[in-house]
Design an enzyme around this catalytic site. Structure first.
Site, PDB file in Angstrom:
ATOM      1  N   ASP A 188       0.828  -1.211   0.000  1.00 29.39           N
ATOM      2  CA  ASP A 188       0.000   0.000   0.000  1.00 29.39           C
ATOM      3  C   ASP A 188       0.864   1.263   0.000  1.00 29.39           C
ATOM      4  O   ASP A 188       1.978   1.259   0.529  1.00 29.39           O
ATOM      5  CB  ASP A 188      -0.928  -0.020   1.221  1.00 29.39           C
ATOM      6  CG  ASP A 188      -2.105   0.922   1.067  1.00 29.39           C
ATOM      7  OD1 ASP A 188      -2.361   1.397  -0.062  1.00 29.39           O
ATOM      8  OD2 ASP A 188      -2.783   1.181   2.080  1.00 29.39           O
ATOM      9  N   HIS A 234       2.555   3.141  -9.012  1.00 26.26           N
ATOM     10  CA  HIS A 234       2.361   1.705  -9.296  1.00 26.26           C
ATOM     11  C   HIS A 234       3.545   1.144 -10.081  1.00 26.26           C
ATOM     12  O   HIS A 234       4.005   0.032  -9.813  1.00 26.26           O
ATOM     13  CB  HIS A 234       1.054   1.480 -10.071  1.00 26.26           C
ATOM     14  CG  HIS A 234      -0.168   1.927  -9.324  1.00 26.26           C
ATOM     15  ND1 HIS A 234      -0.392   1.580  -8.006  1.00 26.26           N
ATOM     16  CD2 HIS A 234      -1.235   2.701  -9.690  1.00 26.26           C
ATOM     17  CE1 HIS A 234      -1.541   2.108  -7.599  1.00 26.26           C
ATOM     18  NE2 HIS A 234      -2.070   2.795  -8.605  1.00 26.26           N
ATOM     19  N   LEU A 267      10.582 -20.420  -4.638  1.00 26.55           N
ATOM     20  CA  LEU A 267       9.524 -19.591  -4.053  1.00 26.55           C
ATOM     21  C   LEU A 267       8.223 -19.732  -4.846  1.00 26.55           C
ATOM     22  O   LEU A 267       8.239 -19.731  -6.077  1.00 26.55           O
ATOM     23  CB  LEU A 267       9.980 -18.119  -4.083  1.00 26.55           C
ATOM     24  CG  LEU A 267       8.960 -17.078  -3.628  1.00 26.55           C
ATOM     25  CD1 LEU A 267       8.716 -17.158  -2.124  1.00 26.55           C
ATOM     26  CD2 LEU A 267       9.415 -15.672  -4.009  1.00 26.55           C
TER      27      LEU A 267
HETATM   28  C1  IPE Z   1      -5.604  -2.747  -0.265  1.00 32.00           C
HETATM   29  O1  IPE Z   1      -5.180  -1.427  -0.438  1.00 32.00           O
HETATM   30  C2  IPE Z   1      -5.585  -3.463  -1.568  1.00 32.00           C
HETATM   31  C3  IPE Z   1      -4.271  -3.644  -2.179  1.00 32.00           C
HETATM   32  C4  IPE Z   1      -3.122  -3.347  -1.652  1.00 32.00           C
HETATM   33  C5  IPE Z   1      -4.293  -4.244  -3.482  1.00 32.00           C
HETATM   34  P1  IPE Z   1      -6.224  -0.242  -0.598  1.00 32.00           P
HETATM   35  O2  IPE Z   1      -5.435   1.013  -0.631  1.00 32.00           O
HETATM   36  O3  IPE Z   1      -7.149  -0.491  -1.715  1.00 32.00           O
HETATM   37  O4  IPE Z   1      -7.061  -0.372   0.761  1.00 32.00           O
HETATM   38  P2  IPE Z   1      -7.904   0.715   1.568  1.00 32.00           P
HETATM   39  O5  IPE Z   1      -8.921   1.267   0.632  1.00 32.00           O
HETATM   40  O6  IPE Z   1      -6.960   1.768   2.037  1.00 32.00           O
HETATM   41  O7  IPE Z   1      -8.485  -0.044   2.714  1.00 32.00           O
HETATM   42  C1  IPE Z   2      -1.575   0.131  -3.383  1.00 34.02           C
HETATM   43  O1  IPE Z   2      -1.340   1.495  -3.443  1.00 34.02           O
HETATM   44  C2  IPE Z   2      -1.758  -0.497  -4.745  1.00 34.02           C
HETATM   45  C3  IPE Z   2      -3.158  -0.851  -5.055  1.00 34.02           C
HETATM   46  C4  IPE Z   2      -4.171  -0.793  -4.210  1.00 34.02           C
HETATM   47  C5  IPE Z   2      -3.425  -1.317  -6.401  1.00 34.02           C
HETATM   48  P1  IPE Z   2      -2.534   2.517  -3.487  1.00 34.02           P
HETATM   49  O2  IPE Z   2      -2.890   2.761  -4.908  1.00 34.02           O
HETATM   50  O3  IPE Z   2      -3.640   2.088  -2.607  1.00 34.02           O
HETATM   51  O4  IPE Z   2      -1.837   3.827  -2.882  1.00 34.02           O
HETATM   52  P2  IPE Z   2      -2.471   4.843  -1.837  1.00 34.02           P
HETATM   53  O5  IPE Z   2      -2.954   4.042  -0.672  1.00 34.02           O
HETATM   54  O6  IPE Z   2      -3.580   5.539  -2.538  1.00 34.02           O
HETATM   55  O7  IPE Z   2      -1.347   5.739  -1.480  1.00 34.02           O
HETATM   56 MG    MG Z   3      -4.055   2.368  -0.659  1.00 37.71          MG
END
Ligand code: IPE
Ligand code: IPE
Ligand code: MG
Length: 249
Positions: free
Chosen positions: A22, A39, A133
């Site tokens: 995240d 990303h 892995l």
């Molecule tokens: C959780 O992250 C999903 C992934 C890392 C793929 P999100 O950024 O979507 O989760 P919330 O919305 O903060 O809970």
């Molecule tokens: C996690 O990073 C990747 C996915 C959920 C695909 P985010 O895209 O949720 O990044 P933040 O949380 O908005 O910073």
């Molecule tokens: Mg996120």
């Protein structure tokens, strides 16, 4: 800088680590870049962490790459994430083959765009014989979806008369989850400072150690990963028992 890797007890490395990757969007925003750049950078971290797992002998690594709820993001971002998935799978295949990495996926895979599903299927088939892995991507995944499906499958078996209600135990539930062939994670890591599970492996994480770090996923280094492993190794996993029971020879 702390050398966390040397502090790892090689005999007590978790066999399965699960990660909520995240913070990509916030990382990009902090540098005035579009979210998708976060990303892109996140894929580099996937490569680093995968390598780190192979180096210390983690057998299973589950990465939360796209949740069911992530379909609700703006279409541009969803499309970009799906094409990033396709290009990354293509680019990483030689690395998987050279490093003995078997690719697996959990989630509602039939909901993925067809190019993405095909690339995934091809990569999984090309690496199915490898035994280093196991890298498990959670794609279009949510735990409530997975558990609901398991309940439906189990209910159907009861209805068909091939399973008795009193025979439904933990093992039956496990074997009806997407993760049936994998052990439960001993450690779950979430980056970016959010302290929640976000619909990830609710059943399988029942007794996992949880590790949260403020570091955004694109900045998460091998040493950060090793630090999480050392932190895990310094915990006492009691599984409901007392410390004295755990210490007893
Ligand atoms: C959780 O992250 C999903 C992934 C890392 C793929 P999100 O950024 O979507 O989760 P919330 O919305 O903060 O809970
Ligand atoms: C996690 O990073 C990747 C996915 C959920 C695909 P985010 O895209 O949720 O990044 P933040 O949380 O908005 O910073
Ligand atoms: Mg996120």
């Amino acid at each position: 800088m702390n050398d966390w890797k040397t502090q790892i007890d090689k005999n007590r490395v978790p066999s399965h680590v699960a990660v909520i990757m995240d913070g990509n969007g916030r990382w990009a925003k902090a540098q005035g870049l579009p979210r998708i750049n976060g990303h892109f950078q996140g894929v580099e971290t996937v490569r680093r962490v995968t390598e780190a797992c192979s180096e210390i002998g983690v057998k299973y690594l589950t990465l939360y790459a796209f949740s069911t709820e992530n379909w609700n993001r703006p279409k541009d971002e969803v499309d970009a994430l799906m094409s990033l998935m396709v290009s990354s799978l293509k680019a990483e295949l030689p690395t998987f083959l050279n490093n003995n990495i078997r690719l697996k996926a959990i989630g509602n895979l039939s909901s993925l765009p067809v190019e993405c599903k095909e690339e995934l299927d091809e990569t999984m088939a090309a690496t199915s014989h490898l035994n280093g892995l196991t890298l498990i991507l959670a794609l279009s995944y949510s735990s409530t979806w997975e558990i609901k499906n398991a309940i439906q499958q189990i209910a159907l078996k009861v209805k068909q008369g091939v399973l008795e209600v009193e025979d439904i135990d933990d093992q039956v539930v496990d074997s009806n989850l997407n993760t049936a062939e994998f052990p439960h994670p001993e450690l779950m890591i979430r980056t970016s400072g959010e302290v929640r599970i976000s619909n990830f492996l609710l059943w399988q994480l029942a007794y996992a150690e949880l590790y949260f770090t403020e570091t955004m996923w694109p900045d998460f280094s091998k040493e950060d990963f090793y630090q999480a492993i050392v932190n895990y190794q310094n915990r006492e996993r009691r599984f409901g028992k007392t410390s004295e029971q755990i210490d007893a020879p």
